[in-house]
Design an enzyme around this catalytic site. Structure first.
Site, PDB file in Angstrom:
ATOM      1  N   GLY A 198     -99.745  -4.722  15.056  1.00 19.74           N
ATOM      2  CA  GLY A 198    -100.041  -3.784  16.141  1.00 19.74           C
ATOM      3  C   GLY A 198    -101.523  -3.574  16.388  1.00 19.74           C
ATOM      4  N   ASP A 254    -111.829  -8.869  11.599  1.00 22.29           N
ATOM      5  CA  ASP A 254    -112.102  -7.429  11.440  1.00 22.29           C
ATOM      6  C   ASP A 254    -110.807  -6.645  11.220  1.00 22.29           C
ATOM      7  OD1 ASP A 254    -114.689  -8.121  12.043  1.00 22.29           O
ATOM      8  OD2 ASP A 254    -114.927  -6.668  13.672  1.00 22.29           O
ATOM      9  N   SER A 255    -109.742  -7.132  11.845  1.00 26.23           N
ATOM     10  CA  SER A 255    -108.457  -6.425  11.807  1.00 26.23           C
ATOM     11  C   SER A 255    -107.652  -6.744  10.554  1.00 26.23           C
ATOM     12  CB  SER A 255    -107.626  -6.846  13.022  1.00 26.23           C
ATOM     13  OG  SER A 255    -107.377  -8.264  12.962  1.00 26.23           O
ATOM     14  N   THR A 273    -101.366  -9.560  11.193  1.00 31.42           N
ATOM     15  CA  THR A 273    -100.459 -10.467  10.480  1.00 31.42           C
ATOM     16  C   THR A 273    -100.756 -11.927  10.816  1.00 31.42           C
ATOM     17  OG1 THR A 273     -98.866 -10.438  12.297  1.00 31.42           O
ATOM     18  CG2 THR A 273     -98.586  -8.761  10.579  1.00 31.42           C
ATOM     19  N   SER A 320    -106.722 -16.242  16.576  1.00 35.20           N
ATOM     20  CA  SER A 320    -107.688 -15.427  15.854  1.00 35.20           C
ATOM     21  C   SER A 320    -108.758 -16.265  15.154  1.00 35.20           C
ATOM     22  CB  SER A 320    -106.899 -14.624  14.820  1.00 35.20           C
ATOM     23  OG  SER A 320    -107.726 -14.012  13.889  1.00 35.20           O
ATOM     24  N   TYR A 343    -120.554 -11.586  20.169  1.00 39.88           N
ATOM     25  CA  TYR A 343    -119.600 -10.489  20.025  1.00 39.88           C
ATOM     26  C   TYR A 343    -120.315  -9.197  20.437  1.00 39.88           C
ATOM     27  CZ  TYR A 343    -115.756  -8.032  17.580  1.00 39.88           C
ATOM     28  OH  TYR A 343    -114.663  -7.258  17.266  1.00 39.88           O
TER      29      TYR A 343
END
EC number: 2.5.1.26
Lengths: 569, 569
Positions: free
Chosen positions: A139, A204-205, A210, A219, A474
């Site tokens: 999420g 970063d996440s 997942t 990613s 970024y």
């Protein structure tokens, strides 16, 4: 009940972790100076779950019965918390809307399959019932890939992969691991680490995303310079498609026509639900080290990263912040340790004496991995390049801190939202020759956009990944706006940045995917013919648009986000 | 007239170059011993062009007028030689059929466009006229990608890209060159070399294949371990599709959904005609060196290549031949120089004294590039690995010879055909863990197949490319058969090899593409769902199947080549 944990419904990460300014004495003055925002005020409370108006589930008894038969009653959930959690990702747009209670269309049910076979049955059941299926990993998406189309009148089934979180097998000889798609970063690294392996994929996440989500959105991680983006890491795949299962066996390379593997990568749920993947894994290195450097300017830092990339060094991280992000880094340091140790009057005097403009200092991190000898040689090569570009080594302290804290960055957006500012990120990739002009253009475009909406704000940037032909820039940007129009104003800035990416020869996103947030620029990025190809692919596999409809391919007016009010013509 | 040169209509390469046995004294005895074939007989003459029965062109006056308007009269060609040249590629199947005069369906016209715009107009004209368009680069394909479907009743237009052979521009800063798709290997290297650059892409077919062909079939070169396969080298693309032009700007990386770039790669003309590409180029290295090694067994050589790949060395070539190919290499050496220098009684005595089985010797090449210091370090790492696996350095002599002669290999097939043997190649890629079992299975399957058709033959193999997760095994095989049934018998062997690739966890092809030759195994390789995805993609872009129909997606019975008689059930 399902055992699957989620992030806060209203913000990033888990309860008990939040960003604070009190331990960072330079931050409040910095933000006041740059944006005119007083962050020492106590944060506003957002709504409580009980305050939300959650539309009733539209799930039919029939589809509920079918889903229950497939996954069992415990794994068919439609309580308020779950439905709210699964209604959006974690872009600042998502956070603002959820905090306001603007939930829009909410999934009617969440199912938690326990096997590939169950996922296949769910896909088929949804297509049979003409329901909409949206896969859900951690999420963490910030491109609107989890968005439920407002105008969607069909039943919405969110398929949460959280129970599929196991490393199924490791081929120790080939360095390949087969892992279920719902495994979160820390879970899979823990399972791999027990057997002496690492995936080496650290976005970063990481804590809340997942494997399946990484693949579905293309990613990249912080060490992708060495380990490759997820597209290179992913060698085999299993995906539940309407009526059948796609199985791509793990292969080092192949020439079997247009790459189906590369069609699943980035498909954001539009071709099916990825249930497992076979990925490249690596032995833990003997030495792992991140060195920090200062450069007298961003231009010098960019040139140094380019020279490192085309040198005979083989670094794991090549990162340099512009002077804006460097100043922000300095301002977020705690009283002791990290960069703050460096930002001493003494060092600054030295740099000044060397003719540096202290406002232009740029902080860089370069990562090294391998045997001691290998790391020493790479560092030697890098040292020479750094010094050719007027840079200066400032040791491993800041890098260690960066390494420990890198996954905490997303928490700052909630802190800022509580205090009247909206912040988010936009990233691009472009050839080396276009990088500095693109950077200059983006800064100018963002500042013009802020002036246009008459709000103060901030934009900062770092180079995060390097390739032979170019690099990823970024950008993080914030707009100080406490009003109900914050999203519309935010969009003016976001649109300006995205359009400048394209106009300057960059792509709309390097590793955050498309969703609905970036789809308006797809046609400019890939040309109309490129969108025709993608459109035909989706239409062929999913003719009734049951699979995460509206993502990747933009359906509204060109150049305009579908997510907020349209600007006046 | 058009200025575009082609290979011999009846064989590989150019007039005046051919394979000879006279200067290789060991070869004839070797072939006689292994296959029972006497290659000292004078070669048979194949048919002359005048002897061929060439079906008349079916080109309509209307389409001829349209094409003439687009490219000019000089570039619309339908003479016999051009039509025969464009009717097939250069697989042994193609060679056998052309030499017999079995031309099958022949292109009705060849057009030589001079610009992307002309190609776009040709594509549109062909779709409008419901004609079939087959793009033609160097004509070196060995997978049947140029095959004209026998049952095709529509007009066939071969679009020869030979006039589009220029390096259009070089971005010296980013290391990116924009090159027209019809440029042959030597042409583009010459143009790049003048400005100090190299593409670093050297497939066996280098002299007679084009950039567009490499992209359309997912080619790999001999130095792809360092420079990457063509899929990684290709960053931007231009392709004429029905009604519109696809333009993918050069990007180092991007997350714009399913990769359109990776759909064009390997598309073999089924999505459109590639007209130009922007590719990664590299500065010429200071040192370039190929070291040769002997291993006591193929298993030891494979393990050494794997260890080199996962070491901190960064080699450009990792190649090891099995004992069969090594023996063949020894047998093809000229009187002096190269490996023959090594195969002295003295050295063999030394190896025997060390306990080596001389029939098991495996020859390996490892390539190094870069600065002197870099090359020295890589060599040091490799040296240690080689010796861990019982290998022995035998200097740079054989490597230099290999380097000079590597593009001459395909000529041997014509020599053998002249003397009653059919030889060709099949290559695969598989995870390291599956490589040796796959190798053993393929050798056994090929020998069983030869026994089944009651013919003598030979099969040999080398590892040609290494990756983190696995490697490419490249098999060359021959069948001694001078009869009219040679193709049917060849197919029994070819089918056995291809099926064993799949059954042993390998792919149907690592870098030769699919065409019609490998399409029967696509479904087993990618699963039926994978073929559905590719099929929908093609059908969506080219609903009337005007673009090189029948390639990549198999339309006949599973596991059976469409190119020769079907085996009895």
């Amino acid at each position: 009940m399902t055992g699957v944990k989620h992030m806060k419904w209203w913000g990033w990460g888990v309860d008990g972790i939040a960003f604070h300014h009190e331990d960072k004495p330079r931050l409040a003055p910095f933000v006041l100076d740059k944006v005119g925002l007083d962050i020492t005020t106590p944060g506003r409370r957002s709504l409580q779950l009980e305050d939300l108006t959650i539309p009733p589930s539209r799930l039919s008894d029939q589809l509920r019965a079918t889903l229950t038969k497939i996954v069992g009653q415990a794994n068919v959930v439609d309580d308020d918390l779950d439905r709210v959690v699964h209604t959006k990702g974690k872009s600042v747009r998502d956070l603002i809307r959820v905090r306001r209670g603007e939930l829009g269309r909410v999934p009617d049910v969440i199912v938690y399959p326990g096997s590939h076979e169950e996922v296949q049955e769910i896909v088929d059941a949804c297509v049979d019932a003409d329901a909409v299926l949206i896969p859900f990993g951690g999420g963490s998406n910030i491109a609107g890939s989890l968005e439920v189309p407002l105008e969607e009148n069909r039943q919405i089934v969110s398929v949460d992969l959280g129970r599929l979180n196991k490393v199924l097998s490791i081929d120790d000889e080939a360095g390949l691991a087969t892992i279920q798609a719902g495994a979160l970063g820390p879970d899979l690294e823990e399972q791999l680490g027990r057997r002496g392996w690492t995936l080496g994929h650290f976005p970063d996440s990481f804590s809340h995303s997942t494997l399946g989500g990484w693949i579905a959105t293309r990613s990249s991680g912080m060490q992708s310079d060495k380990y490759g983006d997820i597209a290179e890491i992913t060698r085999g795949l299993k995906m539940a498609m309407p009526g059948e299962t796609l199985e791509l066996r793990p292969l080092p390379s192949t020439s079997t026509g247009p790459s189906v593997r590369e069609m699943v990568l980035g498909s954001e749920g539009r071709l099916g639900v990825i249930t497992e993947a076979t990925v490249q894994v690596h032995r833990l290195p003997e030495v792992r080290e991140i060195q920090a450097y200062f450069f007298p300017s961003f231009a010098a830092g960019l040139k140094a990263m380019h020279d490192i990339t085309r040198s005979e060094a083989n670094v794991t991280v090549s990162r340099v912040s512009d002077e804006r992000e460097t100043a922000f880094s300095f301002a977020t340091q705690k009283k002791s340790g990290g960069v703050s140790k460096l930002v001493t009057a003494g060092l600054m005097r030295v740099l000044k004496a060397r003719g540096w403009d202290l406002d232009q200092i740029c902080l860089s991190f370069v990562g090294f991995e391998g045997s001691k000898g290998h790391v020493a040689r790479q560092k030697g090569i890098v040292k020479e390049i750094i010094s050719e570009h007027g840079g200066m080594n400032v040791g491993t302290g800041p890098g260690q801190l960066y390494d420990q804290k890198k996954f905490d960055t997303p928490y700052i957006r909630d802190f800022l939202l509580d205090r009247g500012a909206a912040a988010d990120v936009s990233e691009t990739a472009a050839p080396w020759s276009k990088l500095k002009p693109l950077y200059d253009n983006v800064i100018e475009a963002a500042e013009n956009a802020l002036a246009e909406v008459d709000r103060s704000g901030y934009i900062m940037c770092h180079l995060s990944h390097s390739y032979h032909a170019g690099a990823c820039l970024y950008f993080t940007f914030a707009i100080a706006d406490d009003s109900p129009e914050v999203l519309e104003r935010y969009d003016v800035v976001k649109r300006a940045i995205q359009q400048t990416f394209i106009d300057s020869g960059g792509t709309l996103s390097h590793h955050h995917g498309v969703g609905v947030e970036h789809s308006p620029w797809m046609e400019q990025d890939l040309s109309p013919a490129g969108m025709k190809i993608i459109g035909e692919l989706f239409a062929g596999v999913d003719p009734k648009q049951n699979l995460n409809p509206g993502k990747v391919v933009h359906t509204g007016r060109p150049g305009v986000s579908v997510l907020s009010k349209q600007p006046e013509d």
